[in-house]
Design a protein around this motif. Structure first.
Motif, mmCIF file in Angstrom:
data_model
loop_
_atom_site.group_PDB
_atom_site.id
_atom_site.type_symbol
_atom_site.label_atom_id
_atom_site.label_comp_id
_atom_site.label_asym_id
_atom_site.label_seq_id
_atom_site.Cartn_x
_atom_site.Cartn_y
_atom_site.Cartn_z
ATOM 1 N N LYS A 82 41.028 32.890 34.627
ATOM 2 C CA LYS A 82 40.973 31.639 35.388
ATOM 3 C C LYS A 82 40.525 30.458 34.539
ATOM 4 C CE LYS A 82 39.975 34.108 39.646
ATOM 5 N NZ LYS A 82 38.910 34.545 40.539
ATOM 6 N N SER A 83 39.690 30.724 33.526
ATOM 7 C CA SER A 83 39.140 29.657 32.691
ATOM 8 C C SER A 83 40.162 29.079 31.720
ATOM 9 C CB SER A 83 37.969 30.203 31.879
ATOM 10 O OG SER A 83 38.452 31.160 30.934
ATOM 11 N N GLY A 84 41.292 29.749 31.562
ATOM 12 C CA GLY A 84 42.270 29.326 30.566
ATOM 13 C C GLY A 84 42.271 30.248 29.358
ATOM 14 N N HIS A 85 41.220 31.057 29.193
ATOM 15 C CA HIS A 85 41.194 32.053 28.118
ATOM 16 C C HIS A 85 42.140 33.189 28.480
ATOM 17 C CE1 HIS A 85 38.037 30.459 25.599
ATOM 18 N NE2 HIS A 85 37.285 30.239 26.671
ATOM 19 N N SER A 86 42.452 34.002 27.495
ATOM 20 C CA SER A 86 43.293 35.163 27.755
ATOM 21 C C SER A 86 42.833 36.333 26.900
ATOM 22 C CB SER A 86 44.762 34.843 27.467
ATOM 23 O OG SER A 86 44.940 34.548 26.098
ATOM 24 N N ILE A 87 43.245 37.531 27.333
ATOM 25 C CA ILE A 87 42.964 38.749 26.571
ATOM 26 C C ILE A 87 44.248 39.563 26.461
ATOM 27 C CG2 ILE A 87 40.519 38.885 27.208
ATOM 28 C CD1 ILE A 87 41.264 41.037 29.283
ATOM 29 N N GLU A 88 44.332 40.332 25.414
ATOM 30 C CA GLU A 88 45.378 41.339 25.262
ATOM 31 C C GLU A 88 44.684 42.669 25.497
ATOM 32 O OE1 GLU A 88 48.637 40.895 24.736
ATOM 33 O OE2 GLU A 88 48.408 38.712 24.629
ATOM 34 N N ILE A 89 45.151 43.414 26.502
ATOM 35 C CA ILE A 89 44.489 44.645 26.891
ATOM 36 C C ILE A 89 45.531 45.738 27.118
ATOM 37 C CG2 ILE A 89 44.424 43.969 29.332
ATOM 38 C CD1 ILE A 89 41.618 45.343 29.460
ATOM 39 N N THR A 90 45.181 46.946 26.736
ATOM 40 C CA THR A 90 46.042 48.094 26.976
ATOM 41 C C THR A 90 46.285 48.223 28.477
ATOM 42 O OG1 THR A 90 45.091 49.226 25.065
ATOM 43 C CG2 THR A 90 46.213 50.606 26.694
ATOM 44 N N PRO A 91 47.514 48.430 28.913
ATOM 45 C CA PRO A 91 47.741 48.630 30.357
ATOM 46 C C PRO A 91 47.127 49.943 30.834
ATOM 47 C CG PRO A 91 49.835 48.557 29.140
ATOM 48 C CD PRO A 91 48.739 48.434 28.147
ATOM 49 N N VAL A 92 46.790 50.021 32.107
ATOM 50 C CA VAL A 92 46.184 51.233 32.671
ATOM 51 C C VAL A 92 47.080 52.437 32.387
ATOM 52 C CG1 VAL A 92 45.445 52.382 34.803
ATOM 53 C CG2 VAL A 92 44.931 49.966 34.462
ATOM 54 N N ALA A 93 48.379 52.261 32.501
ATOM 55 C CA ALA A 93 49.311 53.367 32.255
ATOM 56 C C ALA A 93 49.278 53.822 30.791
ATOM 57 C CB ALA A 93 50.726 52.953 32.642
ATOM 58 N N GLY A 94 48.722 53.000 29.906
ATOM 59 C CA GLY A 94 48.653 53.338 28.489
ATOM 60 C C GLY A 94 47.367 54.041 28.073
ATOM 61 N N LEU A 95 46.526 54.371 29.045
ATOM 62 C CA LEU A 95 45.270 55.050 28.716
ATOM 63 C C LEU A 95 45.538 56.403 28.069
ATOM 64 C CD1 LEU A 95 43.040 54.276 31.817
ATOM 65 C CD2 LEU A 95 42.695 53.497 29.478
ATOM 66 N N LYS A 96 44.694 56.730 27.082
ATOM 67 C CA LYS A 96 44.814 57.993 26.346
ATOM 68 C C LYS A 96 43.451 58.670 26.293
ATOM 69 C CE LYS A 96 48.602 56.273 23.615
ATOM 70 N NZ LYS A 96 49.141 55.948 22.333
ATOM 71 N N ALA A 97 43.448 59.864 25.783
ATOM 72 C CA ALA A 97 42.202 60.626 25.658
ATOM 73 C C ALA A 97 41.175 59.859 24.838
ATOM 74 C CB ALA A 97 42.475 61.990 25.036
ATOM 75 N N LYS A 98 41.606 59.094 23.834
ATOM 76 C CA LYS A 98 40.660 58.342 22.994
ATOM 77 C C LYS A 98 39.860 57.324 23.805
ATOM 78 C CE LYS A 98 43.974 54.828 21.441
ATOM 79 N NZ LYS A 98 44.643 54.257 20.286
ATOM 80 N N HIS A 99 40.455 56.807 24.878
ATOM 81 C CA HIS A 99 39.731 55.849 25.715
ATOM 82 C C HIS A 99 38.611 56.550 26.481
ATOM 83 C CE1 HIS A 99 43.721 53.858 25.156
ATOM 84 N NE2 HIS A 99 42.891 52.898 24.780
#
Length: 150
Positions: free
Chosen positions: A6-23
């Motif tokens: 909402k502030s105008g900032h952004s993030i690049e984040i792994t999608p939930v469907a991309g979760l792996k054992a390492k997470h």
């Protein structure tokens, strides 16, 4: 996945469907307690950091595996200010963990809301069919009372 805050900032984040054992491994493996022992071989807890929040540590470790980029700056008022380093999970600890503390509360609250479905996936839920029930082999209350009186 690109997420605009909402502030105008952004993030690049792994999608939930991309979760792996390492997470999950990062989430579960972040809390570490190191025990020192005195010369008698007894645990020495005199300088153990008991104030550390395990929930915060787990949250930050998971975020450090999920977020690959963001637009937060060292000085948000200065567009020429360098970007805050994105924290990274090293497998042992979180590199640049202090960057999380520099994110504004409204942005961080929104990031925590984004994190909820991820937590639902990585947190193991016990299987009630596999739950072990403790069974008492001690004396019943009547037997204990009888042994005291007689």
């Amino acid at each position: 996945m690109h997420v605009d805050l909402k502030s105008g900032h952004s993030i690049e984040i792994t999608p939930v469907a991309g979760l792996k054992a390492k997470h999950r491994d990062a989430y579960e493996g972040a809390p570490k307690i190191y025990m020192k022992f005195n010369e008698k071989g007894e645990p020495d807890m005199s300088d153990m950091p008991l104030s550390m929040s395990l929930a915060k540590l787990q949250r930050n470790a998971l975020l450090a595996t999920l977020i690959s980029a963001w637009t937060f700056r060292v000085d948000d008022e200065d567009v020429n200010s360098p970007l805050l380093p994105v924290p990274k999970w090293t497998g042992v600890d979180i590199e640049n963990d202090e960057s999380f503390g520099e994110i504004g509360l409204e942005d961080f609250d929104q990031i925590e809301d984004i994190l909820k479905p991820y937590l639902a996936k990585v947190v193991r839920k016990p299987d009630p069919k596999e739950t072990i029930t403790a069974v008492s082999t001690g004396a019943s209350k009547d037997q204990a009372a009888a042994s005291l009186t007689g």
